[in-house]
Design a protein around this motif. Sequence first.
Motif, PDB file in Angstrom:
ATOM      1  N   LEU A 188       0.747  -1.137  -0.095  1.00  0.00           N
ATOM      2  CA  LEU A 188       0.218   0.069   0.045  1.00  0.00           C
ATOM      3  C   LEU A 188       0.882   0.955   0.148  1.00  0.00           C
ATOM      4  CD1 LEU A 188      -2.872   1.145   0.287  1.00  0.00           C
ATOM      5  CD2 LEU A 188      -2.790   1.082   2.885  1.00  0.00           C
ATOM      6  N   ASP A 189       0.852   2.146  -1.018  1.00  0.00           N
ATOM      7  CA  ASP A 189       1.559   3.326  -1.112  1.00  0.00           C
ATOM      8  C   ASP A 189       0.302   4.570  -1.065  1.00  0.00           C
ATOM      9  OD1 ASP A 189       3.582   4.986  -1.090  1.00  0.00           O
ATOM     10  OD2 ASP A 189       3.727   4.683  -3.576  1.00  0.00           O
ATOM     11  N   ILE A 190       0.850   5.571  -0.681  1.00  0.00           N
ATOM     12  CA  ILE A 190       0.049   6.713  -0.579  1.00  0.00           C
ATOM     13  C   ILE A 190       0.878   7.687  -1.650  1.00  0.00           C
ATOM     14  CG2 ILE A 190      -0.897   6.677   1.798  1.00  0.00           C
ATOM     15  CD1 ILE A 190       0.999   9.094   2.435  1.00  0.00           C
ATOM     16  N   TYR A 191      -0.082   8.474  -2.307  1.00  0.00           N
ATOM     17  CA  TYR A 191       0.522   9.502  -3.216  1.00  0.00           C
ATOM     18  C   TYR A 191      -0.240  10.750  -3.218  1.00  0.00           C
ATOM     19  CZ  TYR A 191      -3.563   8.535  -6.184  1.00  0.00           C
ATOM     20  OH  TYR A 191      -5.007   8.735  -6.786  1.00  0.00           O
ATOM     21  N   GLY A 192       0.531  11.821  -3.679  1.00  0.00           N
ATOM     22  CA  GLY A 192       0.052  13.159  -3.648  1.00  0.00           C
ATOM     23  C   GLY A 192       0.929  13.820  -2.544  1.00  0.00           C
ATOM     24  N   VAL A 193       0.172  14.710  -1.798  1.00  0.00           N
ATOM     25  CA  VAL A 193       0.497  15.698  -0.801  1.00  0.00           C
ATOM     26  C   VAL A 193       1.540  14.961   0.355  1.00  0.00           C
ATOM     27  CG1 VAL A 193      -1.612  16.133   0.385  1.00  0.00           C
ATOM     28  CG2 VAL A 193       0.568  17.953   0.316  1.00  0.00           C
ATOM     29  N   TYR A 194       0.766  13.824   0.847  1.00  0.00           N
ATOM     30  CA  TYR A 194       1.339  13.282   1.786  1.00  0.00           C
ATOM     31  C   TYR A 194       2.296  12.024   1.454  1.00  0.00           C
ATOM     32  CZ  TYR A 194      -2.083  15.868   4.532  1.00  0.00           C
ATOM     33  OH  TYR A 194      -2.579  16.953   5.198  1.00  0.00           O
TER      34      TYR A 194
END
Length: 127
Positions: free
Chosen positions: A92-98
Motif C-alpha cells: 500500500l502506497d500513498i501519493y500526492g501531498v502526503y
Amino acid sequence: MENNLITNEPDSNPRITEMATLSHVLEKLRLKKLDNEFRWTEDGFTAGKGKSYNPEDLTIIKTYRFEGESDPADSSILYIIEANDGLTGYSLDIYGVYSDHSGEEGYDNFIRKIPVSDRDEQLIFEV
C-alpha cells in the motif's frame, strides 16, 4: 474512495465494480488469505516470512487507485503482488501531498522495476 470503473466499449456506460473501497479490497484479500503485506526494507520487499524479494522475484498482478471524494489527501495505490514462490500479498502506497518517499527513494525505484501482469479481479479473487 474512488469507484473502480470498467468500460468495455468506448461508448458504453461504465459500471461500478463491487470493490470500490480500499477496506473492501483488503477484506477480500484477508478472506482469501492473501493479506500478506509486502514491506519495503533496504534488502527489498519482505512479507514477514524471513525472506526478502527482489523486483525480478515479484509480479504486480493488479493495481487499485483510490482517491478521496472530499479530501485529496485520501489518495492511495494498492498493489496486489505475487512472488515467484507463490506468495500473494499487497503493498500500500500513498501519493500526492502526503507521499513520504523523499528519504525512501528506494521504494519508488523498487516498485517501478517489478513487472506488471494485470489480471482480472475474478482470477485473483475466485474461489
